[in-house]
Design a protein around this motif. Structure first.
Motif, PDB file in Angstrom:
ATOM      1  N   PRO A 193      41.392 -32.141 -27.169  1.00  0.00           N
ATOM      2  CA  PRO A 193      42.009 -31.601 -28.387  1.00  0.00           C
ATOM      3  C   PRO A 193      41.127 -30.527 -29.017  1.00  0.00           C
ATOM      4  CG  PRO A 193      42.050 -34.005 -28.378  1.00  0.00           C
ATOM      5  CD  PRO A 193      41.183 -33.598 -27.235  1.00  0.00           C
ATOM      6  N   ALA A 194      41.732 -29.625 -29.766  1.00  0.00           N
ATOM      7  CA  ALA A 194      41.009 -28.489 -30.341  1.00  0.00           C
ATOM      8  C   ALA A 194      39.844 -28.929 -31.224  1.00  0.00           C
ATOM      9  CB  ALA A 194      41.977 -27.611 -31.134  1.00  0.00           C
ATOM     10  N   TYR A 195      40.006 -30.022 -31.967  1.00  0.00           N
ATOM     11  CA  TYR A 195      38.950 -30.420 -32.896  1.00  0.00           C
ATOM     12  C   TYR A 195      37.692 -30.891 -32.178  1.00  0.00           C
ATOM     13  CZ  TYR A 195      39.900 -35.459 -32.298  1.00  0.00           C
ATOM     14  OH  TYR A 195      40.051 -36.718 -31.791  1.00  0.00           O
ATOM     15  N   LEU A 196      37.821 -31.279 -30.895  1.00  0.00           N
ATOM     16  CA  LEU A 196      36.647 -31.682 -30.124  1.00  0.00           C
ATOM     17  C   LEU A 196      35.956 -30.490 -29.475  1.00  0.00           C
ATOM     18  CD1 LEU A 196      37.861 -34.947 -28.336  1.00  0.00           C
ATOM     19  CD2 LEU A 196      36.382 -34.734 -30.354  1.00  0.00           C
ATOM     20  N   ARG A 197      36.521 -29.301 -29.633  1.00  0.00           N
ATOM     21  CA  ARG A 197      35.938 -28.119 -29.010  1.00  0.00           C
ATOM     22  C   ARG A 197      35.189 -27.246 -30.022  1.00  0.00           C
ATOM     23  NH1 ARG A 197      41.311 -27.830 -26.759  1.00  0.00           N
ATOM     24  NH2 ARG A 197      41.707 -25.880 -27.899  1.00  0.00           N
ATOM     25  N   GLN A 198      34.906 -27.790 -31.214  1.00  0.00           N
ATOM     26  CA  GLN A 198      34.254 -26.996 -32.257  1.00  0.00           C
ATOM     27  C   GLN A 198      32.728 -26.968 -32.120  1.00  0.00           C
ATOM     28  OE1 GLN A 198      36.364 -25.312 -34.331  1.00  0.00           O
ATOM     29  NE2 GLN A 198      37.872 -26.253 -32.964  1.00  0.00           N
ATOM     30  N   GLY A 199      32.175 -27.831 -31.273  1.00  0.00           N
ATOM     31  CA  GLY A 199      30.725 -27.862 -31.083  1.00  0.00           C
ATOM     32  C   GLY A 199      30.011 -28.901 -31.908  1.00  0.00           C
ATOM     33  N   ALA A 200      30.615 -29.315 -33.023  1.00  0.00           N
ATOM     34  CA  ALA A 200      29.983 -30.317 -33.884  1.00  0.00           C
ATOM     35  C   ALA A 200      30.367 -31.725 -33.440  1.00  0.00           C
ATOM     36  CB  ALA A 200      30.413 -30.100 -35.332  1.00  0.00           C
ATOM     37  N   TYR A 247      29.844 -33.171 -38.336  1.00  0.00           N
ATOM     38  CA  TYR A 247      28.448 -33.093 -38.741  1.00  0.00           C
ATOM     39  C   TYR A 247      27.992 -31.636 -38.676  1.00  0.00           C
ATOM     40  CZ  TYR A 247      27.603 -38.141 -38.693  1.00  0.00           C
ATOM     41  OH  TYR A 247      27.602 -39.485 -38.974  1.00  0.00           O
ATOM     42  N   GLN A 248      27.638 -31.076 -39.816  1.00  0.00           N
ATOM     43  CA  GLN A 248      27.283 -29.661 -39.869  1.00  0.00           C
ATOM     44  C   GLN A 248      25.997 -29.373 -39.108  1.00  0.00           C
ATOM     45  OE1 GLN A 248      26.956 -28.126 -43.854  1.00  0.00           O
ATOM     46  NE2 GLN A 248      26.467 -26.047 -43.181  1.00  0.00           N
ATOM     47  N   TYR A 249      25.042 -30.319 -39.148  1.00  0.00           N
ATOM     48  CA  TYR A 249      23.733 -30.080 -38.554  1.00  0.00           C
ATOM     49  C   TYR A 249      23.464 -30.919 -37.304  1.00  0.00           C
ATOM     50  CZ  TYR A 249      22.764 -27.472 -42.800  1.00  0.00           C
ATOM     51  OH  TYR A 249      22.806 -26.549 -43.811  1.00  0.00           O
ATOM     52  N   HIS A 250      24.520 -31.484 -36.734  1.00  0.00           N
ATOM     53  CA  HIS A 250      24.382 -32.253 -35.495  1.00  0.00           C
ATOM     54  C   HIS A 250      25.461 -31.770 -34.542  1.00  0.00           C
ATOM     55  CE1 HIS A 250      21.466 -34.982 -37.292  1.00  0.00           C
ATOM     56  NE2 HIS A 250      22.226 -34.974 -38.367  1.00  0.00           N
ATOM     57  N   ARG A 251      25.025 -31.063 -33.492  1.00  0.00           N
ATOM     58  CA  ARG A 251      25.966 -30.372 -32.623  1.00  0.00           C
ATOM     59  C   ARG A 251      25.676 -30.664 -31.159  1.00  0.00           C
ATOM     60  NH1 ARG A 251      28.713 -26.679 -35.435  1.00  0.00           N
ATOM     61  NH2 ARG A 251      29.247 -25.488 -33.559  1.00  0.00           N
ATOM     62  N   TRP A 252      26.673 -30.386 -30.323  1.00  0.00           N
ATOM     63  CA  TRP A 252      26.516 -30.572 -28.887  1.00  0.00           C
ATOM     64  C   TRP A 252      25.814 -29.367 -28.275  1.00  0.00           C
ATOM     65  CZ3 TRP A 252      26.949 -35.267 -27.442  1.00  0.00           C
ATOM     66  CH2 TRP A 252      27.910 -36.118 -27.986  1.00  0.00           C
ATOM     67  N   ALA A 253      24.767 -29.623 -27.494  1.00  0.00           N
ATOM     68  CA  ALA A 253      24.107 -28.557 -26.738  1.00  0.00           C
ATOM     69  C   ALA A 253      24.919 -28.230 -25.494  1.00  0.00           C
ATOM     70  CB  ALA A 253      22.687 -28.979 -26.350  1.00  0.00           C
ATOM     71  N   VAL A 254      25.588 -29.236 -24.936  1.00  0.00           N
ATOM     72  CA  VAL A 254      26.454 -29.072 -23.764  1.00  0.00           C
ATOM     73  C   VAL A 254      27.846 -29.560 -24.147  1.00  0.00           C
ATOM     74  CG1 VAL A 254      26.871 -29.750 -21.367  1.00  0.00           C
ATOM     75  CG2 VAL A 254      24.523 -29.399 -22.174  1.00  0.00           C
ATOM     76  N   ASP A 255      28.843 -28.746 -23.907  1.00  0.00           N
ATOM     77  CA  ASP A 255      30.230 -29.119 -24.186  1.00  0.00           C
ATOM     78  C   ASP A 255      30.553 -30.437 -23.469  1.00  0.00           C
ATOM     79  OD1 ASP A 255      33.046 -29.374 -24.201  1.00  0.00           O
ATOM     80  OD2 ASP A 255      33.295 -27.199 -24.292  1.00  0.00           O
ATOM     81  N   PRO A 256      30.984 -31.484 -24.193  1.00  0.00           N
ATOM     82  CA  PRO A 256      31.299 -32.760 -23.546  1.00  0.00           C
ATOM     83  C   PRO A 256      32.322 -32.644 -22.420  1.00  0.00           C
ATOM     84  CG  PRO A 256      31.163 -33.057 -25.907  1.00  0.00           C
ATOM     85  CD  PRO A 256      31.091 -31.583 -25.656  1.00  0.00           C
ATOM     86  N   ARG A 257      33.234 -31.666 -22.506  1.00  0.00           N
ATOM     87  CA  ARG A 257      34.205 -31.472 -21.418  1.00  0.00           C
ATOM     88  C   ARG A 257      33.498 -31.033 -20.140  1.00  0.00           C
ATOM     89  NH1 ARG A 257      37.755 -26.879 -23.294  1.00  0.00           N
ATOM     90  NH2 ARG A 257      35.730 -26.203 -24.077  1.00  0.00           N
TER      91      ARG A 257
END
Length: 209
Positions: A59-66, A79-89
């Motif tokens: 879903p689009a909301y999981l592709r925002q990086g946060a 989470y504004q200051y906790h983000r994915w370094a690698v896209d979970p997909r």
């Protein structure tokens, strides 16, 4: 002299303010999922099919990086200051390819690039990977779905879903991500466990036995 003193005082005040602001600058923390490496199984005997794996959707909301959390079934937060370094997909797609290669049941397992001569293609979706903050306590949920299409017959020959959840004992984001990793590992195992390569091959009469 008074003007000089005022100018000097203003400059010092500005310097202190800027130093304070710079000192309070907060930088994001970045995370990645982790699952144990796949263990190679003995190579299956006889003719083995080839498989291509599309990058998993989400879903689009999981592709925002946060990293995502829910405070209710209807409300999603980031989470504004906790983000994915690698896209979970991307992580999930590579993990699925590694697990399928390790089974030894396919002649070849590759990432689908839009052009493939594989016998089958696997398409999937990362439907959920989030922290859940309602219904008492904190937990994580990971939901996957996938299907396999026989490219020769142009029909679906297998489909499955998997949902895993787990409580989070420590109330911090690193603990949440650690639980997400474990839930992801279990969900991948549950998703792929029912896959019988011999059965899906037999569904296509044109596939050599």
């Amino acid at each position: 002299m008074t003007r000089r003193l005022i100018a000097t005082f203003a400059a010092l005040t500005l310097s202190v303010c800027l130093t304070g602001c710079i000192g309070k600058t907060r930088f994001p923390a970045y995370y990645t999922l982790h699952v144990p490496p796949a263990v190679d199984a003995p190579t299956a005997q006889g003719t083995r099919p080839s498989l291509a794996v599309r990058e998993f959707r989400s879903p689009a909301y999981l592709r925002q990086g946060a990293i995502v959390y829910r405070t209710s079934p209807e409300q999603i937060g980031f989470y504004q200051y906790h983000r994915w370094a690698v896209d979970p997909r991307e992580f999930l797609t590579k993990a699925i390819i590694d697990r399928l290669r390790a089974t030894g049941k396919f002649a070849e397992v590759t990432a689908y690039d839009g052009h493939s001569n594989a016998d089958f293609i696997l398409s999937g979706s990362l439907d959920k990977i989030e922290e859940v903050d309602y219904e008492g306590g904190v937990k994580v949920e990971v939901s996957l779905s996938a299907d396999i299409t026989d490219l020769r017959a142009n029909k679906a020959v297998w489909t499955n879903t998997a949902l895993e959840s787990a409580p989070v004992e420590e109330r911090n984001v690193p603990a949440v991500v650690a639980e997400m990793s474990q839930a992801m590992d279990r969900a991948i195992q549950k998703l792929l466990a029912p896959l019988n390569v011999s059965s899906i091959s037999r569904l296509n009469p044109s596939f050599p036995k």
